[in-house]
Design a protein around this motif. Structure first.
Motif, short mmCIF file in Angstrom:
data_model
loop_
_atom_site.label_atom_id
_atom_site.label_comp_id
_atom_site.label_asym_id
_atom_site.label_seq_id
_atom_site.Cartn_x
_atom_site.Cartn_y
_atom_site.Cartn_z
N LYS A 24 0.69 -4.54 3.42
CA LYS A 24 1.13 -5.61 2.22
C LYS A 24 -0.23 -6.52 2.24
O LYS A 24 -0.58 -6.99 3.15
CB LYS A 24 2.33 -6.26 2.64
CG LYS A 24 3.04 -7.19 1.83
CD LYS A 24 4.11 -7.76 2.32
CE LYS A 24 4.91 -8.51 1.24
NZ LYS A 24 6.09 -9.28 1.88
N LYS A 25 -0.54 -6.77 0.94
CA LYS A 25 -1.61 -7.60 0.79
C LYS A 25 -1.12 -8.87 -0.23
O LYS A 25 -0.01 -8.45 -1.27
CB LYS A 25 -2.69 -7.06 -0.04
CG LYS A 25 -3.44 -6.16 0.50
CD LYS A 25 -4.59 -5.57 -0.32
CE LYS A 25 -5.39 -4.68 0.40
NZ LYS A 25 -6.50 -4.20 -0.52
N ASP A 62 13.17 12.36 10.87
CA ASP A 62 12.29 11.66 9.75
C ASP A 62 11.60 10.34 10.08
O ASP A 62 12.19 9.86 10.88
CB ASP A 62 13.63 11.56 8.83
CG ASP A 62 14.13 12.63 8.05
OD1 ASP A 62 13.31 13.80 8.20
OD2 ASP A 62 15.27 12.71 7.43
N VAL A 63 10.42 10.35 9.58
CA VAL A 63 9.58 9.37 9.65
C VAL A 63 9.04 8.66 8.34
O VAL A 63 8.69 9.65 7.67
CB VAL A 63 8.35 9.66 10.78
CG1 VAL A 63 7.64 8.34 11.07
CG2 VAL A 63 9.03 10.14 12.13
N ARG A 64 9.11 7.55 8.34
CA ARG A 64 8.48 6.75 7.33
C ARG A 64 7.45 5.63 7.66
O ARG A 64 7.96 4.90 8.35
CB ARG A 64 9.57 6.24 6.31
CG ARG A 64 8.93 5.69 5.08
CD ARG A 64 10.07 4.81 4.05
NE ARG A 64 9.49 4.44 2.90
CZ ARG A 64 9.45 4.85 1.49
NH1 ARG A 64 9.60 6.47 1.71
NH2 ARG A 64 8.85 4.41 0.72
N GLY A 118 0.92 -1.24 -0.19
CA GLY A 118 0.20 -0.14 0.12
C GLY A 118 0.73 1.22 0.07
O GLY A 118 2.00 1.18 0.17
N PRO A 119 0.19 2.26 -0.07
CA PRO A 119 0.98 3.48 -0.11
C PRO A 119 1.86 3.77 1.22
O PRO A 119 1.37 3.56 2.12
CB PRO A 119 0.05 4.84 -0.28
CG PRO A 119 -1.35 3.96 0.01
CD PRO A 119 -1.45 2.74 -0.22
#
Length: 174
Positions: free
Chosen positions: A81-82, A74-76, A62-63
């Motif tokens: 996940k499918k 910084d954060v990500r 997914g996005p």
């Protein structure tokens, strides 16, 4: 993979098959007893499988988002996940102890229950018989992975080709 209903293979038979497979797979690193192989083949009902067997597994992510968090930096965050799996032309599998077994007539395909063709380290074996129905050899699943990148995108398509490599021979009678 489909699981067969209870009729056709009693619990006693399943236990006998599981014990014979344990001996075939684990007793000797180079040989297995022909009688154990005959027993498994006799007890597992033959099932029809298509002339072409195909399986697939698709994974999508997914996005994701990234930014800055106060006091952290910084954060990500990755999207969910499918995973979608499917197959065509598969034979009926019989659950016997820690194994899933399919009888294709000329061979028996054996998988550990928590493993399949898509596992990172697949644990599958094939017990092969000659034209007379006598056990010949045991092979193990040896996949070959290919990754195809699509130019000018971040997309890739992975293909796993199944193959079988030699493992054990039937023990000769003394």
């Amino acid at each position: 993979m489909r699981n067969a209903a209870a009729p056709g293979l009693r619990i006693d038979d399943r236990m006998i098959v599981a014990a014979a497979l344990d001996r075939i797979l684990y007793d000797d690193p180079d040989r297995f007893a022909a009688e154990d192989a005959r027993t498994v083949r006799r007890l597992i009902p033959p099932s029809r499988s298509g002339w072409l067997r195909l399986g697939f597994r698709a994974e999508t992510q997914g996005p994701s988002m990234k930014g800055e968090a106060a006091g952290i930096g910084d954060v990500r965050m990755e999207g969910d996940k499918k995973v979608v799996e499917g197959s065509l032309g598969e034979a009926t599998n019989w659950r016997c102890g820690q194994y899933k077994v399919a009888n294709h007539g000329g061979d028996l395909e054996i998988w550990q229950v928590m493993s399949d063709e898509y596992a990172p380290e697949p644990k599958g074996a094939r017990l092969e018989f000659d034209a007379r129905g006598e056990p010949e050899r045991l092979t193990f699943f040896q996949p070959r992975d290919i990754e195809l990148r699509i130019p000018f995108t971040s997309l890739a398509v992975g293909v796993r080709l199944g193959g079988w490599a030699a493992w054990k021979q039937v023990a000769q009678r003394m």
